[in-house]
Design a protein around this motif. Structure first.
Motif, PDB file in Angstrom:
ATOM      1  N   ILE A 152       0.965  -1.404  -0.033  1.00 20.43           N
ATOM      2  CA  ILE A 152      -0.002  -0.255  -0.059  1.00 20.43           C
ATOM      3  C   ILE A 152       0.678   1.213  -0.143  1.00 20.43           C
ATOM      4  O   ILE A 152       0.301   2.294  -0.344  1.00 20.43           O
ATOM      5  CB  ILE A 152      -0.939  -0.172   1.369  1.00 20.43           C
ATOM      6  N   GLN A 153       2.242   1.080   0.328  1.00 23.55           N
ATOM      7  CA  GLN A 153       3.134   2.312   0.566  1.00 23.55           C
ATOM      8  C   GLN A 153       3.698   2.691  -0.882  1.00 23.55           C
ATOM      9  O   GLN A 153       4.398   3.534  -1.090  1.00 23.55           O
ATOM     10  CB  GLN A 153       4.174   2.063   1.514  1.00 23.55           C
ATOM     11  N   VAL A 154       3.368   1.542  -1.803  1.00 25.52           N
ATOM     12  CA  VAL A 154       4.057   2.175  -3.181  1.00 25.52           C
ATOM     13  C   VAL A 154       3.533   3.399  -3.837  1.00 25.52           C
ATOM     14  O   VAL A 154       2.232   3.455  -3.629  1.00 25.52           O
ATOM     15  CB  VAL A 154       3.631   0.930  -4.080  1.00 25.52           C
ATOM     16  N   GLY A 155       4.130   4.122  -4.028  1.00 19.73           N
ATOM     17  CA  GLY A 155       3.798   5.592  -4.692  1.00 19.73           C
ATOM     18  C   GLY A 155       3.616   6.556  -3.489  1.00 19.73           C
ATOM     19  O   GLY A 155       3.635   7.877  -3.946  1.00 19.73           O
ATOM     20  N   THR A 260      18.058   5.036  -3.254  1.00 20.98           N
ATOM     21  CA  THR A 260      17.156   4.194  -3.866  1.00 20.98           C
ATOM     22  C   THR A 260      15.878   4.062  -3.276  1.00 20.98           C
ATOM     23  O   THR A 260      16.033   3.699  -1.950  1.00 20.98           O
ATOM     24  CB  THR A 260      17.953   2.768  -4.133  1.00 20.98           C
ATOM     25  N   ARG A 261      14.899   4.154  -3.855  1.00 23.96           N
ATOM     26  CA  ARG A 261      13.462   3.991  -3.299  1.00 23.96           C
ATOM     27  C   ARG A 261      12.994   2.830  -3.173  1.00 23.96           C
ATOM     28  O   ARG A 261      12.323   2.191  -4.028  1.00 23.96           O
ATOM     29  CB  ARG A 261      12.347   4.980  -3.855  1.00 23.96           C
ATOM     30  N   VAL A 262      12.970   2.188  -1.974  1.00 16.91           N
ATOM     31  CA  VAL A 262      12.716   0.656  -1.757  1.00 16.91           C
ATOM     32  C   VAL A 262      11.356   0.328  -2.193  1.00 16.91           C
ATOM     33  O   VAL A 262      11.181  -0.832  -2.772  1.00 16.91           O
ATOM     34  CB  VAL A 262      13.008   0.246  -0.246  1.00 16.91           C
ATOM     35  N   SER A 263      10.328   1.197  -1.997  1.00 20.07           N
ATOM     36  CA  SER A 263       9.055   0.705  -2.271  1.00 20.07           C
ATOM     37  C   SER A 263       8.761   0.594  -3.912  1.00 20.07           C
ATOM     38  O   SER A 263       7.803  -0.055  -4.282  1.00 20.07           O
ATOM     39  CB  SER A 263       8.037   1.844  -1.837  1.00 20.07           C
ATOM     40  N   GLU A 264       9.749   0.778  -4.677  1.00 20.26           N
ATOM     41  CA  GLU A 264       9.748   0.667  -6.094  1.00 20.26           C
ATOM     42  C   GLU A 264      10.214  -0.728  -6.548  1.00 20.26           C
ATOM     43  O   GLU A 264      10.086  -1.092  -7.595  1.00 20.26           O
ATOM     44  CB  GLU A 264      10.675   1.779  -6.964  1.00 20.26           C
ATOM     45  N   TYR A 265      10.668  -1.148  -5.662  1.00 18.07           N
ATOM     46  CA  TYR A 265      11.394  -2.630  -6.064  1.00 18.07           C
ATOM     47  C   TYR A 265      11.127  -3.728  -5.218  1.00 18.07           C
ATOM     48  O   TYR A 265      11.496  -4.981  -5.027  1.00 18.07           O
ATOM     49  CB  TYR A 265      12.862  -2.438  -5.691  1.00 18.07           C
ATOM     50  N   LEU A 266       9.741  -3.711  -4.566  1.00 20.00           N
ATOM     51  CA  LEU A 266       9.101  -4.661  -3.865  1.00 20.00           C
ATOM     52  C   LEU A 266       9.081  -6.276  -4.792  1.00 20.00           C
ATOM     53  O   LEU A 266       9.226  -6.975  -3.976  1.00 20.00           O
ATOM     54  CB  LEU A 266       7.853  -4.228  -3.096  1.00 20.00           C
ATOM     55  N   PRO A 267       8.135  -6.158  -5.765  1.00 16.13           N
ATOM     56  CA  PRO A 267       8.320  -7.372  -6.822  1.00 16.13           C
ATOM     57  C   PRO A 267       9.785  -7.987  -7.031  1.00 16.13           C
ATOM     58  O   PRO A 267       9.827  -9.044  -6.742  1.00 16.13           O
ATOM     59  CB  PRO A 267       7.839  -6.831  -8.189  1.00 16.13           C
ATOM     60  N   TRP A 268      10.646  -7.221  -7.037  1.00 19.60           N
ATOM     61  CA  TRP A 268      12.010  -7.471  -7.583  1.00 19.60           C
ATOM     62  C   TRP A 268      12.580  -8.114  -6.187  1.00 19.60           C
ATOM     63  O   TRP A 268      13.179  -9.293  -6.361  1.00 19.60           O
ATOM     64  CB  TRP A 268      13.027  -6.549  -7.836  1.00 19.60           C
ATOM     65  N   LEU A 269      12.283  -7.625  -5.057  1.00 16.89           N
ATOM     66  CA  LEU A 269      12.893  -8.287  -3.901  1.00 16.89           C
ATOM     67  C   LEU A 269      12.102  -9.455  -3.577  1.00 16.89           C
ATOM     68  O   LEU A 269      12.544 -10.597  -2.840  1.00 16.89           O
ATOM     69  CB  LEU A 269      12.626  -7.254  -2.628  1.00 16.89           C
ATOM     70  N   GLU A 270      10.653  -9.690  -3.759  1.00 10.11           N
ATOM     71  CA  GLU A 270       9.962 -10.651  -3.717  1.00 10.11           C
ATOM     72  C   GLU A 270      10.617 -12.041  -4.275  1.00 10.11           C
ATOM     73  O   GLU A 270      10.825 -13.235  -3.957  1.00 10.11           O
ATOM     74  CB  GLU A 270       8.562 -10.645  -3.931  1.00 10.11           C
TER      75      GLU A 270
END
Length: 279
Positions: A152-155, A260-270
């Motif tokens: 929910i914090q993406v964006g 680097t904005r972590v919330s932009e990379y959540l799918p990559w981290l998953e």
């Protein structure tokens, strides 16, 4: 547009940039640094033992140094410019004085598995994110995992929010090596448009910037890969940024520091770290 410095060697691009990961320790012998005189960070304070259980110090191929954060019991989050080309990562967890290997809660783990974002671009410092996979899960007093942003914090911009960054990076432009003691400083997230005024179009939505209060508070060489966190209403800290770069004019120049904005990379981290992202 101001020239930029990757917070972790010299890269020649459209503007001049320096790779902060290759900053060397003050002394080659870690043990002599146990008696080193403490130096002051660019603002901020000394951390207390156990204050940042997720903080990791990474010695890169025995010469360079970066920060990182434990995001899973066997995965460390760091910057791509720290991991690119690195063969061996010596990870120090639960550390206070990075050179005192006798500390009670210190864990030292060596890894040869770094995963750099496939679209990392050194020229623009885009997608400056990587992970280090540990050979086995770690646990112990003073060692813990930092929370990642929720879906929910993406964006969410986090503009105007007070954030905290920690690390062993250089404490001023005049010193040549990293700080023996872990430090932290509180900074304020600024709008990307303000940051873009200093660095130009290199500032994209995948980056997040903070005010350095005229050069009196912020990150420097050796802090690369370290965590920028915010304390949420439940009292838990969430990592929203990875130390990436600053101005080539110097750490004390007063220009914003970029992450680097972590919330932009959540799918990559998953996919790559095997973490579960909160809804």
């Amino acid at each position: 547009m101001k020239a930029i410095i990757a917070c972790c060697l010299l890269l020649v691009v459209t503007s001049q940039a320096a790779d902060w990961a290759k900053v060397k320790p003050v002394y080659r012998s870690r043990h002599t640094l146990r008696h080193a005189v403490r130096s002051k960070i660019i603002g901020g304070d000394f951390a207390t033992p156990g204050q940042f259980p997720y903080q990791v110090g990474l010695f890169l191929d025995g010469s360079g140094f970066c920060g990182g954060s434990l995001i899973k019991d066997d995965v460390i989050l760091t910057a791509a410019h720290c991991a690119q080309g690195t063969r061996t990562f010596e990870a120090h967890l639960g550390a206070q004085n990075i050179y005192d290997e006798t500390e009670a809660n210190r864990l030292i783990v060596t890894s040869t598995t770094g995963v750099v974002h496939e679209n990392y671009q050194a020229s623009s410092i885009n997608n400056d994110i990587a992970i280090v996979k540990l050979p086995a899960p770690v646990a112990g007093n003073g060692v813990g995992v930092v929370r990642l942003p929720a879906g929910i914090q993406v964006g969410e911009t986090f503009n105007g929010v007070s954030a905290r960054v920690s690390g062993w990076g250089r404490t001023s432009d005049s010193v040549s090596g990293i700080s023996p003691e872990l430090k932290f400083v509180d900074v304020t997230v600024i709008d990307n448009s303000v940051c873009r005024a200093s660095y130009g179009n290199i500032i994209t939505d995948t980056k997040i910037c903070v005010d350095t209060l005229g050069g009196t508070a912020g990150t420097c060489n050796g802090d690369s890969g370290g965590p920028l966190v915010v304390q949420e209403v439940d009292g838990i800290y969430t990592e929203i940024g990875i130390v990436s770069f600053g101005s080539s004019a110097g750490c004390e120049s007063g220009y914003p520091a970029a992450f680097t904005r972590v919330s932009e990379y959540l799918p990559w981290l998953e996919t790559n770290a095997g973490v579960t992202i909160r809804p």
